[in-house]
Design an enzyme around this catalytic site. Structure first.
Site, PDB file in Angstrom:
ATOM      1  N   ARG A 122       0.405  -1.052   0.166  1.00 31.71           N
ATOM      2  CA  ARG A 122      -0.147   0.272  -0.025  1.00 31.71           C
ATOM      3  C   ARG A 122       0.725   1.001  -0.327  1.00 31.71           C
ATOM      4  O   ARG A 122       0.713   1.697   0.997  1.00 31.71           O
ATOM      5  CB  ARG A 122      -1.044  -0.132   1.245  1.00 31.71           C
ATOM      6  CG  ARG A 122      -2.270  -0.487   1.016  1.00 31.71           C
ATOM      7  CD  ARG A 122      -2.303  -1.233   0.455  1.00 31.71           C
ATOM      8  NE  ARG A 122      -3.860  -1.525   0.032  1.00 31.71           N
ATOM      9  CZ  ARG A 122      -5.134  -1.642   0.242  1.00 31.71           C
ATOM     10  NH1 ARG A 122      -5.230  -1.975   1.603  1.00 31.71           N
ATOM     11  NH2 ARG A 122      -6.127  -1.458  -0.751  1.00 31.71           N
ATOM     12  N   GLN A 127       0.567   2.103  -6.605  1.00 33.79           N
ATOM     13  CA  GLN A 127      -1.148   2.781  -6.408  1.00 33.79           C
ATOM     14  C   GLN A 127      -2.133   2.125  -8.103  1.00 33.79           C
ATOM     15  O   GLN A 127      -2.819   1.024  -7.851  1.00 33.79           O
ATOM     16  CB  GLN A 127      -1.291   3.979  -6.409  1.00 33.79           C
ATOM     17  CG  GLN A 127      -1.660   4.184  -4.369  1.00 33.79           C
ATOM     18  CD  GLN A 127      -2.153   5.435  -4.413  1.00 33.79           C
ATOM     19  OE1 GLN A 127      -2.217   6.962  -5.432  1.00 33.79           O
ATOM     20  NE2 GLN A 127      -2.773   5.451  -2.982  1.00 33.79           N
ATOM     21  N   ASP A 130      -2.566  -1.657  -7.279  1.00 32.52           N
ATOM     22  CA  ASP A 130      -3.187  -1.774  -6.425  1.00 32.52           C
ATOM     23  C   ASP A 130      -5.344  -2.546  -6.429  1.00 32.52           C
ATOM     24  O   ASP A 130      -5.465  -1.357  -6.841  1.00 32.52           O
ATOM     25  CB  ASP A 130      -3.473  -1.072  -5.246  1.00 32.52           C
ATOM     26  CG  ASP A 130      -3.942  -1.362  -3.932  1.00 32.52           C
ATOM     27  OD1 ASP A 130      -4.798  -2.433  -3.729  1.00 32.52           O
ATOM     28  OD2 ASP A 130      -3.660  -0.438  -2.950  1.00 32.52           O
ATOM     29  N   SER A 133      -7.646  -2.004  -3.698  1.00 36.91           N
ATOM     30  CA  SER A 133      -8.376  -0.554  -3.686  1.00 36.91           C
ATOM     31  C   SER A 133      -8.941  -0.420  -5.442  1.00 36.91           C
ATOM     32  O   SER A 133     -10.362  -0.245  -4.734  1.00 36.91           O
ATOM     33  CB  SER A 133      -7.185   0.483  -4.104  1.00 36.91           C
ATOM     34  OG  SER A 133      -6.229   0.326  -2.608  1.00 36.91           O
ATOM     35  N   TYR A 228      -3.657  -0.799   7.387  1.00 36.80           N
ATOM     36  CA  TYR A 228      -4.826  -1.676   7.378  1.00 36.80           C
ATOM     37  C   TYR A 228      -4.749  -1.538   9.048  1.00 36.80           C
ATOM     38  O   TYR A 228      -3.840  -1.074  10.067  1.00 36.80           O
ATOM     39  CB  TYR A 228      -4.165  -3.290   7.429  1.00 36.80           C
ATOM     40  CG  TYR A 228      -4.274  -3.572   6.099  1.00 36.80           C
ATOM     41  CD1 TYR A 228      -6.046  -3.244   5.563  1.00 36.80           C
ATOM     42  CD2 TYR A 228      -2.851  -4.594   5.525  1.00 36.80           C
ATOM     43  CE1 TYR A 228      -5.402  -3.596   3.760  1.00 36.80           C
ATOM     44  CE2 TYR A 228      -2.931  -3.925   4.024  1.00 36.80           C
ATOM     45  CZ  TYR A 228      -3.630  -4.064   3.516  1.00 36.80           C
ATOM     46  OH  TYR A 228      -3.561  -4.128   2.154  1.00 36.80           O
TER      47      TYR A 228
END
Ligand code: NAD
Length: 380
Positions: A122, A127, A130, A133, A228
């Site tokens: 993360r 990103q 990801d 996400s 998290y």
């Protein structure tokens, strides 16, 4: 290097892992891309579009797999497919490694180099790869749309000569990627939105979307380096439920998205809390596939508890499969591009690279992720 998509083993999976757009990117890298015939037709991507983008349509899946250096899919394939791969084949997929422990062993034993898309770090740089996400964001959107569709009430306030309709009250539990998108979607539809998360850092994000952050005191909470949530103790969960019951009871729609990375989801809404809601209310449990946040959730079923409907799908992002596929295929193509060695014109698994090191689940016969390895050993 031959990169091949395979038909999804789970017949209910509506998403795909290579789109015409991602084909272009991969062909641009110098790869040969193959897809099954009619791979994207259900989503509006024709065979011709794939061919125009530079993909080759597979004659048979068996032959395609034999020639493939890299096999990509959305969900895991069957054990027998993985067992039949030649050593060193690279597999890229969402592999659910913390729950599919037998699969992890199969991949290691077959000496397959598997990249689990769930293990993308993360970080800002990662990103674009990801998938958790990208899919969570669409899941959050879908949750609100599903609730709006199922409830016999309008979400926005309406003042009409025939009377005034108050806005629907939406309570969102868990404000990660999915929760934020659910807040944004519910706000756009005119609902009054409240939200709660154990991570206090999200309060500002909730407020910036125009929603109210519900404060609940459960003592010390925290988050891991990756952002998290840390699991609450049983006592803290009980405190949370007690203070939260009135917000659940007051809501027309409750959307739960609380997850704990690599662990079953916490049970947050107990049966008596469901029963405390008004008849006709809707609960959408986004954590259904990892055990559920709501007592009574059944995956892919609508459950009625004293007039309250609980909906928990196994694949919320799959409800908007075209966009979810575009996002996922981009994530996969970005991963391949990241690991692509331009001089050698192929994918090179550089274990020194932070992202490759993180996503590479099995390699050379070994399970590389320590957390998964421990789970596999504990499971024996
Ligand atoms: P997730 O799917 O693991 O969990 C969803 C949410 O549930 C989280 O916000 C979590 O705090 C919350 N939760 C857990 N237990 C709860 C409980 N008992 N009650 C209420 N809420 C509870 O989370 P996610 O969407 O994957 O995001 C996790 C974090 O990672 C977030 O901080 C997010 O902003 C961050 N993130 C960072 C990047 C990046 O920097 N590239 C990318 C994606 C996500």
């Amino acid at each position: 290097m031959n990169i091949s998509a395979i038909k999804e083993s789970n017949k209910k999976e509506t998403r795909i892992a290579i789109t015409p757009q991602s084909t272009k990117k991969l062909v641009g890298l110098g790869a040969t891309v193959t897809v099954p015939k009619n791979y994207g037709t259900a989503l509006g991507f024709s065979n011709e579009e794939y061919e125009k983008a530079g993909a080759v349509l597979q004659k048979t899946q068996k032959a395609a797999i034999e020639e493939a250096d890299v096999i990509v899919s959305v969900e895991r394939a069957s054990d027998s497919l993985y067992k039949g791969l030649k050593e060193g084949t690279i597999v890229i997929s969402l592999l659910d490694p913390f729950r599919e422990l037998d699969l992890v062993e199969t991949l290691a034993a077959a000496k397959v180099s598997s990249l689990a898309m769930e293990l993308v770090p993360r970080t800002t740089y990662a990103q674009k790869m990801d998938a958790l996400s990208s899919q969570a964001s669409l899941a959050g959107y879908t949750a609100v749309i599903k609730a709006a569709d199922k409830i016999a009430k309008s979400l926005p306030m309406m003042s009409t000569p025939s009377g005034t309709i108050p806005p629907a009250k939406v309570f969102i539990i868990g404000v990660g990627v999915a929760g934020l998108q659910a807040i944004a979607t519910a706000k756009r539809l005119g609902a009054r939105v409240e939200a709660y998360d154990t991570r206090p850092v999200v309060e500002e994000q909730v407020k910036s979307l125009g929603a109210k952050f519900v404060k609940i005191d459960v003592g010390e909470t925290g988050q891991t380096e990756q952002g998290y949530a840390k699991a609450l103790t049983d006592e803290q969960l009980e405190m949370q439920r007690k203070q939260m019951a009135k917000f659940v009871a007051g809501a027309d729609i409750v959307i739960t998205t609380a997850q704990l990375f690599g662990r079953p989801a916490p049970l947050i809404v107990k049966e008596e809390m469901v029963k405390g809601m008004k008849a006709g209310s809707i609960i959408i449990d986004l954590a259904a596939s990892t055990g559920g946040n709501v007592a009574g959730t059944e995956v892919d079923k609508e459950v009625m508890v004293e007039g309250v409907k609980i909906i928990g799908l196994s694949n919320f992002a799959g409800e908007v499969a075209k966009d979810a596929s575009q996002m996922y295929a981009n994530n996969v193509a970005n991963m391949l591009e990241h690991a692509w060695d331009k001089e050698e014109n192929k994918l090179v698994l550089n274990l020194e690279d932070e992202i490759v090191n993180s996503v590479l689940l099995t390699h050379d016969g070994a399970i590389r992720d320590e957390r998964v390895k421990k789970a596999v050993e504990d499971n024996k």
